[in-house]
Design a protein around this motif. Structure first.
Motif, PDB file in Angstrom:
ATOM      1  N   THR A  19     -56.386  11.490   1.599  1.00 59.48           N
ATOM      2  CA  THR A  19     -56.627  10.759   0.356  1.00 59.48           C
ATOM      3  C   THR A  19     -57.031   9.342   0.753  1.00 59.48           C
ATOM      4  N   GLY A  20     -58.282   9.217   1.184  1.00 61.22           N
ATOM      5  CA  GLY A  20     -58.737   7.966   1.766  1.00 61.22           C
ATOM      6  C   GLY A  20     -58.639   8.059   3.278  1.00 61.22           C
ATOM      7  N   GLY A  21     -59.579   7.415   3.963  1.00 65.84           N
ATOM      8  CA  GLY A  21     -59.643   7.545   5.412  1.00 65.84           C
ATOM      9  C   GLY A  21     -58.580   6.782   6.170  1.00 65.84           C
ATOM     10  N   GLY A  22     -57.902   5.837   5.514  1.00 63.04           N
ATOM     11  CA  GLY A  22     -56.968   4.979   6.227  1.00 63.04           C
ATOM     12  C   GLY A  22     -55.748   5.692   6.769  1.00 63.04           C
ATOM     13  N   HIS A  23     -55.250   6.700   6.051  1.00 70.61           N
ATOM     14  CA  HIS A  23     -54.037   7.396   6.491  1.00 70.61           C
ATOM     15  C   HIS A  23     -54.291   8.147   7.800  1.00 70.61           C
ATOM     16  N   ARG A  24     -55.351   8.922   7.834  1.00 70.28           N
ATOM     17  CA  ARG A  24     -55.669   9.683   9.045  1.00 70.28           C
ATOM     18  C   ARG A  24     -55.998   8.739  10.207  1.00 70.28           C
ATOM     19  N   ALA A  25     -56.759   7.676   9.920  1.00 69.43           N
ATOM     20  CA  ALA A  25     -57.128   6.735  10.982  1.00 69.43           C
ATOM     21  C   ALA A  25     -55.887   6.096  11.594  1.00 69.43           C
ATOM     22  N   SER A  26     -54.913   5.740  10.764  1.00 66.17           N
ATOM     23  CA  SER A  26     -53.681   5.140  11.283  1.00 66.17           C
ATOM     24  C   SER A  26     -52.898   6.138  12.121  1.00 66.17           C
ATOM     25  N   ALA A  27     -52.830   7.387  11.650  1.00 65.01           N
ATOM     26  CA  ALA A  27     -52.111   8.419  12.397  1.00 65.01           C
ATOM     27  C   ALA A  27     -52.766   8.675  13.746  1.00 65.01           C
ATOM     28  N   GLU A  28     -54.087   8.766  13.759  1.00 66.39           N
ATOM     29  CA  GLU A  28     -54.802   8.994  15.020  1.00 66.39           C
ATOM     30  C   GLU A  28     -54.590   7.843  15.987  1.00 66.39           C
ATOM     31  N   SER A  29     -54.619   6.617  15.460  1.00 63.76           N
ATOM     32  CA  SER A  29     -54.408   5.461  16.317  1.00 63.76           C
ATOM     33  C   SER A  29     -53.002   5.455  16.910  1.00 63.76           C
ATOM     34  N   LEU A  30     -52.009   5.724  16.070  1.00 65.12           N
ATOM     35  CA  LEU A  30     -50.629   5.776  16.553  1.00 65.12           C
ATOM     36  C   LEU A  30     -50.450   6.925  17.553  1.00 65.12           C
ATOM     37  N   GLY A  31     -51.055   8.085  17.245  1.00 66.25           N
ATOM     38  CA  GLY A  31     -50.948   9.224  18.143  1.00 66.25           C
ATOM     39  C   GLY A  31     -51.506   8.925  19.521  1.00 66.25           C
ATOM     40  N   GLY A  32     -52.641   8.249  19.550  1.00 64.13           N
ATOM     41  CA  GLY A  32     -53.230   7.872  20.835  1.00 64.13           C
ATOM     42  C   GLY A  32     -52.328   6.946  21.627  1.00 64.13           C
ATOM     43  N   GLN A  33     -51.663   6.041  20.925  1.00 66.71           N
ATOM     44  CA  GLN A  33     -50.755   5.113  21.607  1.00 66.71           C
ATOM     45  C   GLN A  33     -49.519   5.829  22.141  1.00 66.71           C
ATOM     46  N   PHE A  34     -48.992   6.821  21.404  1.00 65.73           N
ATOM     47  CA  PHE A  34     -47.870   7.610  21.906  1.00 65.73           C
ATOM     48  C   PHE A  34     -48.251   8.302  23.211  1.00 65.73           C
ATOM     49  N   GLN A  35     -49.457   8.846  23.249  1.00 63.68           N
ATOM     50  CA  GLN A  35     -49.898   9.548  24.451  1.00 63.68           C
ATOM     51  C   GLN A  35     -50.075   8.594  25.626  1.00 63.68           C
ATOM     52  N   GLU A  36     -50.483   7.378  25.337  1.00 60.42           N
ATOM     53  CA  GLU A  36     -50.680   6.407  26.422  1.00 60.42           C
ATOM     54  C   GLU A  36     -49.358   5.828  26.907  1.00 60.42           C
ATOM     55  N   ALA A 541     -51.146  -3.760  16.823  1.00 57.46           N
ATOM     56  CA  ALA A 541     -50.070  -3.280  15.961  1.00 57.46           C
ATOM     57  C   ALA A 541     -49.736  -1.816  16.229  1.00 57.46           C
ATOM     58  N   ALA A 542     -50.761  -0.973  16.417  1.00 51.12           N
ATOM     59  CA  ALA A 542     -50.509   0.460  16.662  1.00 51.12           C
ATOM     60  C   ALA A 542     -49.693   0.654  17.929  1.00 51.12           C
ATOM     61  N   ARG A 543     -50.035  -0.069  18.970  1.00 49.77           N
ATOM     62  CA  ARG A 543     -49.291   0.048  20.236  1.00 49.77           C
ATOM     63  C   ARG A 543     -47.839  -0.388  20.055  1.00 49.77           C
ATOM     64  N   ASP A 544     -47.633  -1.520  19.374  1.00 50.13           N
ATOM     65  CA  ASP A 544     -46.284  -2.048  19.203  1.00 50.13           C
ATOM     66  C   ASP A 544     -45.433  -1.138  18.324  1.00 50.13           C
ATOM     67  N   ILE A 545     -46.039  -0.575  17.274  1.00 47.71           N
ATOM     68  CA  ILE A 545     -45.289   0.346  16.406  1.00 47.71           C
ATOM     69  C   ILE A 545     -44.916   1.614  17.164  1.00 47.71           C
ATOM     70  N   ALA A 546     -45.884   2.192  17.880  1.00 48.08           N
ATOM     71  CA  ALA A 546     -45.626   3.414  18.639  1.00 48.08           C
ATOM     72  C   ALA A 546     -44.547   3.184  19.692  1.00 48.08           C
ATOM     73  N   GLU A 547     -44.584   2.040  20.342  1.00 52.76           N
ATOM     74  CA  GLU A 547     -43.586   1.732  21.368  1.00 52.76           C
ATOM     75  C   GLU A 547     -42.197   1.625  20.747  1.00 52.76           C
ATOM     76  N   ASN A 548     -42.116   0.974  19.589  1.00 50.16           N
ATOM     77  CA  ASN A 548     -40.826   0.801  18.919  1.00 50.16           C
ATOM     78  C   ASN A 548     -40.259   2.136  18.449  1.00 50.16           C
ATOM     79  N   ILE A 549     -41.113   2.939  17.792  1.00 49.22           N
ATOM     80  CA  ILE A 549     -40.667   4.257  17.328  1.00 49.22           C
ATOM     81  C   ILE A 549     -40.309   5.139  18.518  1.00 49.22           C
ATOM     82  N   GLY A 550     -41.127   5.096  19.569  1.00 48.07           N
ATOM     83  CA  GLY A 550     -40.898   5.938  20.737  1.00 48.07           C
ATOM     84  C   GLY A 550     -39.569   5.668  21.409  1.00 48.07           C
TER      85      GLY A 550
END
Length: 584
Positions: A19-36, A541-550
């Motif tokens: 429902t809008g491109g922003g949700h998927r884009a944020s998830a993909e960005s966070l997912g990439g950071q988790f993998q890194e 922001a994506a890297r910092d959020i993923a690191e915190n959640i991880g």
């Protein structure tokens, strides 16, 4: 494994919807950071409504597409649903019809952590995670990452999640007021944007420094742009109509040409192949001749009345006063527009406009508008009621509280019934002897958006949260021309009050072009806006959020694994399969 072992991979489940491109884009960005950050990690995106819901929940994507294409319908839907009563009704209905299916889907993915990036996927999924924890004996943490920038729907803020990540003070206030979140469960980092923006932000550094300018020109060259040393404007259509986008490009071309500004205009056309081809073959000389003819006609038919009406209706205004340009800037003016369109004031304005035209028989009375260097500054929303009082006198000066907003400079009007009607003096841009060399390039789908934003000096776009966050991360000033009522409305205030952009409605393309031209010809202004944009940006922001959640997820994974190990050993002792020496 230790509780802080970042070498341990994680299984991440994102709850999202297209429902809008922003949700998927944020998830993909966070997912990439988790993998890194946590090598070997895996992530999946799951739409619990489309795949697990019953009607009407499984029609969420289609319904959003319809509503977003009809802004007024979306505005009504957003307003109605953004209430506590409706939230309770929605949650109750989903709990009764969808919760078990959602829970089963989550269990099938067997995640170590669940991350919601959608406002309608928090409360019931949080309940599902609690039940999964009880059933399996392994605690399943769930987090919310708000992908709206400044205005966020109340459904985002479910206190049942472990922690919520936000991008602004405005969202923090909503989280505390509407969601009753304690401070320790709120983390303010920024909006998660694509990794390439963080990379480009590091390479660009200070955009206005000699090193920044040199890097910008190298990016322009790598992109294969026709010129690398001209002022560059990037125009993105987003949800805007084809006509408005084309009109903005025409207005930019004329403004730069007349003012002697050498510029490159990059237009992101996306799926609009027709516009892209049209830009390639457009006869710019013929376009300007046609526009000048329309200007002359408007000048002859009484701009005094039309200019005020344009602020009410949003129709293009051919006057060039910067006050007129900024008539749609800021949230207070939105309030004026609503009041004028729904009250007797609007009716009086329309009647007087018609009377003026009838009186002068198509010829306007002489009046002059004062010209300033920037759009009129309006007081912020949220003042006390008496300060929001709006007064309108006979000459249609508008007073908001203690501030006067002169949409029509009637103090300079000559009210002399004996004088002959004269054509109004219009303050057109001063024509430069040296005309601007302007190039327009239409772009299709852009995969290197970060590089194009580095190459640009100004971005023109709708007020999407992701686009604004991306521009700020690269210290790029932004001109907003439209927004989706509801969640994007606050983004306009975010940019304007932040000092790194302005809002002029796309129905006033001349105003858009004029103000952008002012930015391009004022180096001090450009530098100031760039600095302010960078101060609001959060490129990592994506890297910092993923690191915190991880890190939190790894602690729970460690606890869960230790608990299972101890339970297994206890079971062996209970069954007598483990002797005192530890030998089976």
């Amino acid at each position: 494994m230790t509780a802080s072992d970042s070498s341990t991979p994680l299984k991440v489940l994102f709850l999202s919807s297209d429902t809008g491109g922003g949700h998927r884009a944020s998830a993909e960005s966070l997912g990439g950071q988790f993998q890194e950050l946590f090598p070997g990690s895996q992530y999946n995106l799951h739409d619990i409504h489309t795949e697990d819901g019953l009607p009407p929940w499984n029609r969420l994507v289609d319904n959003y597409k319809h509503l977003s294409a009809h802004p007024q319908q979306w505005k009504m839907f957003y307003k109605i649903t953004n209430t506590e009563a409706v939230n309770v009704i929605f949650d109750t209905a989903q709990k009764m019809t969808c919760e078990k299916a959602m829970r089963n889907s989550i269990m099938e993915h067997d995640p170590d952590v669940v991350v919601s990036v959608h406002p309608m996927m928090n409360n019931i999924p949080a309940l599902s995670c609690q039940k999964i924890s009880q059933e399996t004996g392994r605690y399943l943490p769930i987090f919310t990452v708000v992908t709206d920038l400044a205005t966020a729907h109340s459904m985002w803020f479910c206190n049942g999640v472990d922690r919520i990540y936000i991008a602004s003070d405005e969202c923090r206030k909503i989280a505390k007021d509407r969601g009753n979140f304690p401070d320790h469960k709120i983390t303010q980092i920024g909006l998660p944007i694509r990794t390439q923006f963080g990379q480009q932000a590091e390479l660009l550094g200070d955009r206005m420094s000699p090193e920044g300018v040199q890097y910008q020109q190298s990016v322009r060259q790598n992109l294969g742009l026709p010129v690398v040393d001209k002022k560059t404007v990037l125009v993105m259509g987003g949800g805007e109509g084809v006509g408005s986008l084309s009109n903005i490009v025409n207005a930019l071309y004329m403004e730069f040409y007349d003012r002697g500004i050498d510029a490159l205009i990059l237009v992101v056309c996306g799926r609009n192949e027709k516009l892209k081809k049209d830009l390639e073959i457009r006869d710019w000389d013929a376009m300007m001749a046609d526009a000048r003819a329309k200007q002359s006609q408007s000048k002859a038919f009484g701009l005094r009345s039309l200019s005020f009406q344009s602020c009410i209706s949003g129709t293009p205004d051919m006057t060039t006063s910067s006050q007129q340009d900024g008539c749609m800037e800021g949230s207070v003016t939105q309030k004026i527009k609503r009041i004028l369109s729904s009250s007797s004031i609007g009716k009086i304005a329309s009647q007087n406009a018609l009377a003026d035209l009838n009186e002068i028989n198509g010829v306007a009375t002489t009046t002059k508008t004062s010209r300033s260097s920037s759009p009129v500054s309006l007081p912020p929303v949220g003042e006390q009621e008496d300060e929001d009082a709006i007064e309108v006198d006979d000459e249609f000066h508008i007073k908001i509280g203690k501030d006067d907003v002169n949409y029509i400079d009637s103090n300079d009007a000559e009210d002399d019934s004996t004088s002959s009607p004269q054509v109004r003096d219009v303050d057109l841009p001063e024509s430069s002897t040296q005309k601007g060399n302007v190039t327009v390039v239409g772009l299709g789908f852009v995969t290197k958006m970060a590089e194009y934003m580095v190459a640009a000096d100004v971005l023109i776009s709708k007020a999407g949260p992701g686009t604004i966050a991306e521009a700020a991360s690269l210290s790029l000033p932004i001109m907003l021309t439209s927004f989706l009522p509801g969640q994007e409305e606050g983004n306009v205030d975010y940019v304007v009050s932040g000092g790194f952009g302005a809002f002029i409605e796309d129905k006033n393309p001349d105003g858009v072009a004029r103000e952008v031209g002012n930015w391009l010809t004022n180096e001090e202004k450009a530098k100031e806006m760039s600095i302010k944009a960078k101060s609001w940006g959060a490129p990592h922001a994506a890297r910092d959020i993923a690191e915190n959640i991880g890190k939190i997820a790894l602690k729970w994974k460690y606890i869960n694994d230790e608990r299972e190990r101890l339970n297994a050993e206890a079971e062996k002792l209970k069954l007598g399969t483990l002797n005192l020496d530890g030998d089976e």
